[in-house]
Design an enzyme around this catalytic site. Structure first.
Site, PDB file in Angstrom:
ATOM      1  N   LYS A 136       0.963  -1.393   0.570  1.00  0.00           N
ATOM      2  CA  LYS A 136      -0.337  -0.181  -0.166  1.00  0.00           C
ATOM      3  C   LYS A 136       0.912   1.043  -0.035  1.00  0.00           C
ATOM      4  CE  LYS A 136      -3.710  -1.606   2.741  1.00  0.00           C
ATOM      5  NZ  LYS A 136      -5.014  -1.769   1.298  1.00  0.00           N
ATOM      6  N   ARG A 168     -10.177 -11.569   2.611  1.00  0.00           N
ATOM      7  CA  ARG A 168     -10.887 -12.382   1.732  1.00  0.00           C
ATOM      8  C   ARG A 168     -10.533 -14.015   1.325  1.00  0.00           C
ATOM      9  NH1 ARG A 168     -11.664  -9.487  -3.887  1.00  0.00           N
ATOM     10  NH2 ARG A 168     -11.269  -7.847  -2.706  1.00  0.00           N
TER      11      ARG A 168
HETATM   12  N1  BES Z   1      -7.707  -3.855   4.367  1.00  0.00           N
HETATM   13  C1  BES Z   1      -8.187  -3.434   2.974  1.00  0.00           C
HETATM   14  C2  BES Z   1      -9.447  -2.694   3.061  1.00  0.00           C
HETATM   15  C3  BES Z   1      -9.832  -1.172   3.303  1.00  0.00           C
HETATM   16  C4  BES Z   1      -9.562  -0.283   3.191  1.00  0.00           C
HETATM   17  C5  BES Z   1     -10.022  -1.423   4.923  1.00  0.00           C
HETATM   18  C6  BES Z   1      -9.746   0.487   3.504  1.00  0.00           C
HETATM   19  C7  BES Z   1     -10.350   0.083   5.248  1.00  0.00           C
HETATM   20  C8  BES Z   1     -10.040   0.891   4.824  1.00  0.00           C
HETATM   21  C9  BES Z   1      -8.088  -4.342   2.153  1.00  0.00           C
HETATM   22  O1  BES Z   1      -7.883  -5.885   3.359  1.00  0.00           O
HETATM   23  C10 BES Z   1      -7.757  -3.865   0.969  1.00  0.00           C
HETATM   24  O2  BES Z   1      -6.594  -3.522   0.857  1.00  0.00           O
HETATM   25  N2  BES Z   1      -8.507  -4.290   0.146  1.00  0.00           N
HETATM   26  C11 BES Z   1      -7.941  -3.638  -1.076  1.00  0.00           C
HETATM   27  C12 BES Z   1      -9.158  -4.584  -2.290  1.00  0.00           C
HETATM   28  C13 BES Z   1      -8.465  -4.637  -3.420  1.00  0.00           C
HETATM   29  C14 BES Z   1      -6.935  -4.803  -3.661  1.00  0.00           C
HETATM   30  C15 BES Z   1      -8.613  -5.689  -4.278  1.00  0.00           C
HETATM   31  C16 BES Z   1      -8.886  -2.933  -1.290  1.00  0.00           C
HETATM   32  O3  BES Z   1     -10.157  -2.237  -0.936  1.00  0.00           O
HETATM   33  O4  BES Z   1      -8.405  -1.742  -2.187  1.00  0.00           O
HETATM   34 MN    MN Z   2      -5.584  -5.626   1.940  1.00  0.00          MN
END
Ligand code: BES
Ligand code: MN
Ligand code: ZN
Length: 497
Positions: free
Chosen positions: A276, A350
């Site tokens: 990230k 997931r």
């Molecule tokens: N933990 C994150 C989702 C998240 C985003 C939680 C903002 C709280 C606030 C999750 O693991 C993630 O990174 N999701 C990705 C999925 C994508 C790679 C398909 C996302 O939402 O960008």
């Molecule tokens: Mn994630």
């Protein structure tokens, strides 16, 4: 906070601060307002006549008494016709904020004049509002509390002249639910170097011991033995070992199918190899919010002694990049036997849920509900005022929407139509872990649906509601919000009939 229902006359109740609701149009001629007006020599009616307090929701006026309550704060609560549990929760929370402002450590709230809200419901909401508002995360501040530090409100009295039995029971229920929600918040607020998977497992043991739950913890060896390859694939990049936490409340008959609550316990989500960006990454300590909510809800369910079997399952891991981390393009296995092409290692929630859901499905539960900070795209869909709910059974989804309304932790449905499932087709494995940007929360839900078999199941995406900024008076501006602990407890309660 020490909460209690006191069956007494508000005008003589000894308290540093008494909070009294004033609805729109109240003139002080009846009920508690009239009684207080008499004991204060007409001060209440003078305030109302002045037009400076019209009963609107932002208003508060403080009066000083000579006997009984030292201070009386009149709190506007708006239209009588619009009063509901959430308005009562906010009213009680505002009483705590006034206490903090006046630097007094206990407060009493009067529930008379909140017409239309049933006594038990009002007392529960008031107890919740008081205890939730008083919560604060201080354990990592080492500075000594001096006189200028904030005041912690430690005493909350609920007063009312309605059905004393209902008011007393409602207060006790609200206190247990708020303790659960505040436990969720405390676990959420702990940083990633404190709240590791091992720490959450230790906390689960502590909670189980204190309220009487059965607890089982899987370490990585046990996961390998069971075939939880999807959960292990996320943990691979991290020096901290993963844990799978199982808490059991046996309140129902032996052998009765349980309700299962599953919560994502990702204690820090850096994204893995699909790293990230740095801005805001510190908030990813909150990626265990679903797991924390399941732990908080299980504590409350045990304290309430609900006559039903409930199992809480929390898969817990970190998601970090390293030389041993899972890479984009890797194909992994899963407990359910399906192979998964990991396109993006940041779609890890997931993966750990897939194995936890498959484990839960083996127990043949009556229904299974998971909650997870799963996708950023749910914030685009619904903002911060509702979680998304989706599932394979419309009746269960309806129950959760209703529990959300009743608890003040709302959720709203997104569809899991087959057209969306196509976005998860993989060239090399049974499915891939991301479905592209369109409908990102839905395709995440579709992915989970592949691991529950024929279990009646629903999923709550709480990425927009579990933490962050909030203007609600029982939240403290920003940070851990405890959502959806109250919703989960309310849903389980609704199933006890
Ligand atoms: N933990 C994150 C989702 C998240 C985003 C939680 C903002 C709280 C606030 C999750 O693991 C993630 O990174 N999701 C990705 C999925 C994508 C790679 C398909 C996302 O939402 O960008
Ligand atoms: Mn994630
Ligand atoms: Zn995550």
């Amino acid at each position: 906070m020490q909460l209690r229902f006191v069956d007494t006359d508000a005008t003589t109740h000894e308290t540093p601060l008494l909070a009294v609701p004033v609805s729109k149009g109240a003139d002080g001629s009846k009920g508690v307002l009239a009684a207080l007006d008499a004991s204060l020599g007409g001060a209440v009616v003078r305030v109302l006549d002045s037009g400076e307090m019209r009963g609107a929701e932002a208003e508060d006026v403080v009066l000083y008494g000579s006997s009984g309550p030292r201070r009386i704060v009149l709190l506007g609560v708006g239209d009588v016709a619009k009063l509901d549990a959430e308005k009562v929760r906010s009213f009680a929370a505002r009483a705590v904020r006034v206490a903090e402002r006046l630097r007094v450590t206990s407060v009493a709230v009067v529930l008379d004049g909140l017409d239309g809200v049933e006594d038990g419901t009002a007392a529960q909401a008031a107890a919740e509002g008081l205890a939730l508002a008083a919560w604060r995360f201080t354990e990592l501040k080492k500075k000594d509390d001096d006189d200028d530090g904030p005041v912690t409100v430690t005493g909350g009295d609920v007063l009312g002249t309605g059905n004393a039995d209902a008011l007393a029971r409602g207060t006790l229920a609200g206190a247990a639910i708020a303790r659960g929600s505040n436990l969720t918040r405390t676990l959420q607020a702990r940083p990633g170097n404190v709240a590791t998977p091992t720490h959450l497992a230790e906390e689960a043991r502590r909670i189980a011991g204190s309220v009487g739950l059965e607890v089982t913890i899987f370490d990585e060896d046990r996961m390998r033995k069971e075939g939880m390859d999807a959960l292990l694939s996320v943990s691979r990049g991290s020096a901290e070992e993963a844990r799978l936490i199982i808490l059991e409340h046996n309140g129902g008959s032996e052998g009765d199918p349980a309700l299962i609550l599953v919560g994502k316990g990702l204690t820090f989500d850096a994204g893995g190899i699909s790293l990230k960006p740095p801005a805001g990454m510190e908030d990813m300590k909150f990626d265990m919010s679903g797991g924390a909510a399941v732990m908080g809800a299980m504590q409350a369910i045990a304290e309430l002694g609900l006559a039903i079997n409930v199992v809480g399952i929390v898969p817990s891991s970190e998601n970090l990049p390293s030389g041993t981390a899972t890479k984009p393009g890797d194909v992994i296995g899963s407990l359910a036997g399906k192979t998964i092409e990991v396109i993006n290692t940041d779609a890890e929630g997931r993966l750990i849920l897939a194995d936890a859901l498959a484990w839960g499905a083996r127990m043949k539960p009556a229904a299974m509900v998971d909650c997870a900070t799963l996708t950023g795209s749910v914030i685009i869909a619904l903002g911060h005022h509702a979680a998304a709910v989706m599932g394979n059974d419309d009746e269960l989804v309806r129950e959760l929407i209703d529990a959300g309304t009743a608890s003040g932790e709302r959720c709203w449905q997104l569809p899991l139509w087959d057209e969306y499932k196509k976005q998860l087709e993989s060239d090399t494995a049974d499915l891939k872990n991301v479905g592209g940007r369109p409908g990102g929360s839905i395709t995440a839900g579709c992915f989970l649906s592949e691991f529950v078999g024929d279990t009646t199941w629903a999923h709550l995406d709480i990425a927009g509601t579990a933490f962050g900024e909030s203007k609600l008076p029982y939240n403290r501006g920003k940070g851990a919000l405890g959502h959806p602990t109250r919703l989960l407890v309310e849903w389980v309660r609704s199933r006890t009939g």
